[in-house]
Scaffold this motif. Structure first.
Motif, PDB file in Angstrom:
ATOM      1  N   VAL A  62       0.811  -1.245   0.000  1.00  0.00           N
ATOM      2  CA  VAL A  62       0.000   0.000   0.000  1.00  0.00           C
ATOM      3  C   VAL A  62       0.834   1.281   0.000  1.00  0.00           C
ATOM      4  O   VAL A  62       0.279   2.367   0.153  1.00  0.00           O
ATOM      5  N   GLY A  63       2.149   1.166  -0.182  1.00  0.00           N
ATOM      6  CA  GLY A  63       3.020   2.342  -0.059  1.00  0.00           C
ATOM      7  C   GLY A  63       2.618   3.521  -0.918  1.00  0.00           C
ATOM      8  O   GLY A  63       2.506   4.655  -0.441  1.00  0.00           O
ATOM      9  N   PHE A  64       2.355   3.259  -2.215  1.00  0.00           N
ATOM     10  CA  PHE A  64       2.058   4.374  -3.129  1.00  0.00           C
ATOM     11  C   PHE A  64       0.682   4.978  -2.862  1.00  0.00           C
ATOM     12  O   PHE A  64       0.473   6.172  -3.070  1.00  0.00           O
ATOM     13  N   SER A  65      -0.248   4.158  -2.369  1.00  0.00           N
ATOM     14  CA  SER A  65      -1.573   4.705  -1.985  1.00  0.00           C
ATOM     15  C   SER A  65      -1.424   5.609  -0.774  1.00  0.00           C
ATOM     16  O   SER A  65      -2.077   6.656  -0.682  1.00  0.00           O
ATOM     17  N   LEU A  66      -0.558   5.209   0.176  1.00  0.00           N
ATOM     18  CA  LEU A  66      -0.314   6.041   1.366  1.00  0.00           C
ATOM     19  C   LEU A  66       0.285   7.378   0.951  1.00  0.00           C
ATOM     20  O   LEU A  66      -0.068   8.429   1.476  1.00  0.00           O
ATOM     21  N   ARG A  67       1.208   7.320  -0.015  1.00  0.00           N
ATOM     22  CA  ARG A  67       1.867   8.554  -0.482  1.00  0.00           C
ATOM     23  C   ARG A  67       0.831   9.498  -1.086  1.00  0.00           C
ATOM     24  O   ARG A  67       0.880  10.714  -0.901  1.00  0.00           O
ATOM     25  N   LYS A  68      -0.134   8.910  -1.823  1.00  0.00           N
ATOM     26  CA  LYS A  68      -1.181   9.720  -2.449  1.00  0.00           C
ATOM     27  C   LYS A  68      -2.093  10.341  -1.395  1.00  0.00           C
ATOM     28  O   LYS A  68      -2.507  11.480  -1.501  1.00  0.00           O
ATOM     29  N   ASP A  69      -2.428   9.549  -0.345  1.00  0.00           N
ATOM     30  CA  ASP A  69      -3.395  10.008   0.665  1.00  0.00           C
ATOM     31  C   ASP A  69      -2.797  10.989   1.668  1.00  0.00           C
ATOM     32  O   ASP A  69      -3.454  11.935   2.079  1.00  0.00           O
ATOM     33  N   ASP A  70      -1.567  10.723   2.116  1.00  0.00           N
ATOM     34  CA  ASP A  70      -0.972  11.591   3.134  1.00  0.00           C
ATOM     35  C   ASP A  70       0.553  11.548   3.019  1.00  0.00           C
ATOM     36  O   ASP A  70       1.237  10.820   3.744  1.00  0.00           O
ATOM     37  N   ALA A  71       1.067  12.366   2.103  1.00  0.00           N
ATOM     38  CA  ALA A  71       2.515  12.350   1.828  1.00  0.00           C
ATOM     39  C   ALA A  71       3.320  12.820   3.037  1.00  0.00           C
ATOM     40  O   ALA A  71       4.413  12.319   3.307  1.00  0.00           O
ATOM     41  N   LEU A  72       2.762  13.768   3.786  1.00  0.00           N
ATOM     42  CA  LEU A  72       3.495  14.339   4.935  1.00  0.00           C
ATOM     43  C   LEU A  72       3.698  13.293   6.027  1.00  0.00           C
ATOM     44  O   LEU A  72       4.799  13.153   6.578  1.00  0.00           O
ATOM     45  N   ALA A  73       2.631  12.538   6.327  1.00  0.00           N
ATOM     46  CA  ALA A  73       2.730  11.489   7.363  1.00  0.00           C
ATOM     47  C   ALA A  73       3.734  10.414   6.942  1.00  0.00           C
ATOM     48  O   ALA A  73       4.501   9.907   7.771  1.00  0.00           O
ATOM     49  N   LEU A  74       3.767  10.093   5.636  1.00  0.00           N
ATOM     50  CA  LEU A  74       4.722   9.093   5.143  1.00  0.00           C
ATOM     51  C   LEU A  74       6.154   9.603   5.291  1.00  0.00           C
ATOM     52  O   LEU A  74       7.057   8.864   5.684  1.00  0.00           O
ATOM     53  N   LYS A  75       6.331  10.894   5.016  1.00  0.00           N
ATOM     54  CA  LYS A  75       7.667  11.505   5.135  1.00  0.00           C
ATOM     55  C   LYS A  75       8.160  11.437   6.586  1.00  0.00           C
ATOM     56  O   LYS A  75       9.307  11.091   6.861  1.00  0.00           O
ATOM     57  N   GLU A  76       7.256  11.756   7.521  1.00  0.00           N
ATOM     58  CA  GLU A  76       7.608  11.692   8.956  1.00  0.00           C
ATOM     59  C   GLU A  76       7.972  10.265   9.364  1.00  0.00           C
ATOM     60  O   GLU A  76       8.913  10.037  10.118  1.00  0.00           O
ATOM     61  N   LEU A  77       7.198   9.300   8.834  1.00  0.00           N
ATOM     62  CA  LEU A  77       7.458   7.884   9.146  1.00  0.00           C
ATOM     63  C   LEU A  77       8.835   7.458   8.639  1.00  0.00           C
ATOM     64  O   LEU A  77       9.579   6.771   9.336  1.00  0.00           O
ATOM     65  N   ILE A  78       9.187   7.891   7.421  1.00  0.00           N
ATOM     66  CA  ILE A  78      10.489   7.544   6.827  1.00  0.00           C
ATOM     67  C   ILE A  78      11.622   8.124   7.674  1.00  0.00           C
ATOM     68  O   ILE A  78      12.616   7.445   7.969  1.00  0.00           O
ATOM     69  N   THR A  79      11.452   9.387   8.110  1.00  0.00           N
ATOM     70  CA  THR A  79      12.466  10.031   8.960  1.00  0.00           C
ATOM     71  C   THR A  79      12.666   9.252  10.251  1.00  0.00           C
ATOM     72  O   THR A  79      13.799   9.004  10.679  1.00  0.00           O
ATOM     73  N   GLU A  80      11.545   8.844  10.865  1.00  0.00           N
ATOM     74  CA  GLU A  80      11.594   8.088  12.123  1.00  0.00           C
ATOM     75  C   GLU A  80      12.292   6.735  11.908  1.00  0.00           C
ATOM     76  O   GLU A  80      13.114   6.300  12.723  1.00  0.00           O
ATOM     77  N   ALA A  81      11.975   6.073  10.777  1.00  0.00           N
ATOM     78  CA  ALA A  81      12.590   4.770  10.472  1.00  0.00           C
ATOM     79  C   ALA A  81      14.101   4.917  10.248  1.00  0.00           C
ATOM     80  O   ALA A  81      14.883   4.068  10.699  1.00  0.00           O
ATOM     81  N   GLN A  82      14.501   5.997   9.585  1.00  0.00           N
ATOM     82  CA  GLN A  82      15.946   6.236   9.361  1.00  0.00           C
ATOM     83  C   GLN A  82      16.668   6.441  10.685  1.00  0.00           C
ATOM     84  O   GLN A  82      17.763   5.930  10.904  1.00  0.00           O
ATOM     85  N   ARG A  83      16.005   7.190  11.586  1.00  0.00           N
ATOM     86  CA  ARG A  83      16.605   7.450  12.906  1.00  0.00           C
ATOM     87  C   ARG A  83      16.761   6.150  13.690  1.00  0.00           C
ATOM     88  O   ARG A  83      17.814   5.880  14.284  1.00  0.00           O
ATOM     89  N   LYS A  84      15.702   5.326  13.644  1.00  0.00           N
ATOM     90  CA  LYS A  84      15.744   4.028  14.338  1.00  0.00           C
ATOM     91  C   LYS A  84      16.836   3.131  13.766  1.00  0.00           C
ATOM     92  O   LYS A  84      17.551   2.444  14.496  1.00  0.00           O
ATOM     93  N   ALA A  85      16.947   3.127  12.438  1.00  0.00           N
ATOM     94  CA  ALA A  85      17.927   2.265  11.771  1.00  0.00           C
ATOM     95  C   ALA A  85      19.352   2.669  12.144  1.00  0.00           C
ATOM     96  O   ALA A  85      20.213   1.822  12.364  1.00  0.00           O
ATOM     97  N   SER A  86      19.595   3.980  12.239  1.00  0.00           N
ATOM     98  CA  SER A  86      20.958   4.442  12.572  1.00  0.00           C
ATOM     99  C   SER A  86      21.328   4.105  14.016  1.00  0.00           C
ATOM    100  O   SER A  86      22.471   3.779  14.313  1.00  0.00           O
ATOM    101  N   THR A  87      20.338   4.142  14.937  1.00  0.00           N
ATOM    102  CA  THR A  87      20.641   3.831  16.343  1.00  0.00           C
ATOM    103  C   THR A  87      20.711   2.322  16.585  1.00  0.00           C
ATOM    104  O   THR A  87      21.399   1.870  17.488  1.00  0.00           O
ATOM    105  N   ALA A  88      20.009   1.538  15.749  1.00  0.00           N
ATOM    106  CA  ALA A  88      19.951   0.089  15.995  1.00  0.00           C
ATOM    107  C   ALA A  88      20.915  -0.709  15.116  1.00  0.00           C
ATOM    108  O   ALA A  88      20.789  -1.919  15.000  1.00  0.00           O
TER     109      ALA A  88
END
Length: 341
Positions: free
Chosen positions: A172-198
């Motif tokens: 559902v990634g591309f549908s999420l991008r269409k519906d709420d791009a800002l929330a997806l962007k925030e999620l990606i930032t959070e995932a990058q932060r988690k990945a760097s610490t873990a």
């Protein structure tokens, strides 16, 4: 009077009712077993007739049980089969009533939460996640729930969660991008932060890197970077859905805009997303604020007036308040103002 919950717990189904439910289960099971894209129209029509002929609760329970047994297996279910099952739920959700989709969604989400907490080895979690993803694809549920699930998975961030994030984003990634791009962007930032610490935590870094690459491909709207991504089957079934839904409201106005937390605590706080199923506890009992206000009015008057109120049997706070207002007001305007307050 025995409340419905206790009635259910007592499980005093008479033989006639049990027989009826058994017959209903056989009929629904027969229809679900024959379900495929070409005969979806006739099967959804027969299901609607069953909904008209039987109690909604019995139908919802039976349909949910049969679909859960069919779709939640220890091996991965074929995507096409999963889509057809969810499409049937979606058509009934739009044609019969939103409680059909709401009942099924709640059962799926609760089962998913339960299996996420346990260390199940099979593919049940992926199958449940696929059901939730397709409920979103076919406009039964709003993207709010999908983002809640993704946030929960990112916050835990173990190998199992990374696989589930990848699986959900691929569906559902591309549908999420269409519906709420800002929330997806925030999620990606959070995932990058988690990945760097873990980074130290994982022996196999390739899956984490692959997940981050998938997320960046989503952000840049680059479909070629996601292996095996094919939107065509979902689009074809969406066209079929538009043909089979009677009402013009086949789109996003019937989506359930409900959060993960609301679904998981539905038994305690009610189901506000279904008309007539919401409640807020017992306001008459727990409304301490208004009681405190009433006592305040009474507290301002002299003990003489209070004694008089007691003699005249003003036995509730509200009666005493009114009596004291009438006895201590200067004129009719003053009394009127105080009574209003």
């Amino acid at each position: 009077y025995v409340p419905p919950q206790i009635r259910k717990a007592q499980d005093v189904l008479d033989d006639k009712k049990r027989e009826e439910l058994g017959r209903l289960k056989k009929m629904v099971n027969g229809l679900i077993n024959r379900l495929s894209e070409p005969n979806l129209s006739s099967i959804s029509g027969q299901m609607e007739e069953l909904y008209m002929a039987n109690s909604r609760k019995d139908m919802n329970d039976t349909l949910t049980d049969i679909l859960m047994n069919a779709c939640i297996t220890a091996v991965a279910m074929p995507a096409r089969l999963m889509m057809e099952h969810v499409l049937l739920v979606s058509i009934l959700h739009h044609n019969v009533g939103i409680e059909v989709g709401a009942h099924f969604l709640e059962a799926v989400v609760k089962k998913f939460d339960e299996l996420c907490k346990s260390d199940a080895e099979g593919k049940e979690c992926e199958n449940l996640l696929a059901l939730i993803a397709h409920l979103y694809n076919f406009h039964v549920v709003h993207c709010l729930l999908i983002f809640d699930i993704l946030k929960k998975l990112v916050s835990t961030f173990t190998e199992k969660e990374i696989e589930l994030i990848l699986f959900l984003l691929k569906n559902v990634g591309f549908s999420l991008r269409k519906d709420d791009a800002l929330a997806l962007k925030e999620l990606i930032t959070e995932a990058q932060r988690k990945a760097s610490t873990a980074e130290k935590k994982f022996q196999d870094q390739t899956r984490v890197r692959f997940m981050l690459e998938t997320m960046l491909a989503l952000r840049n709207n680059d479909m070629r970077k996601i292996p095996g991504y094919d939107p065509e089957p979902v689009e074809r079934l969406r066209k079929l859905q538009r043909a089979l839904v009677h009402s013009s409201g086949s789109g996003k106005d019937t989506q359930l805009r409900v959060s993960l937390e609301s679904l998981l605590s539905a038994d305690q706080v009610g189901r506000w997303w279904i008309v007539g199923s919401s409640w807020t506890g017992a306001p008459m009992i727990s409304d301490t604020k208004s009681q405190a206000q009433q006592k305040l009015h009474v507290g301002k008057v002299s003990s003489k007036i209070m004694e008089l109120a007691r003699k005249l049997r003003m036995n509730t706070d509200i009666r005493r308040s009114i009596f004291c207002v009438l006895m201590t007001s200067e004129d009719f305007m003053d009394a009127f103002e105080k009574l209003l307050k």
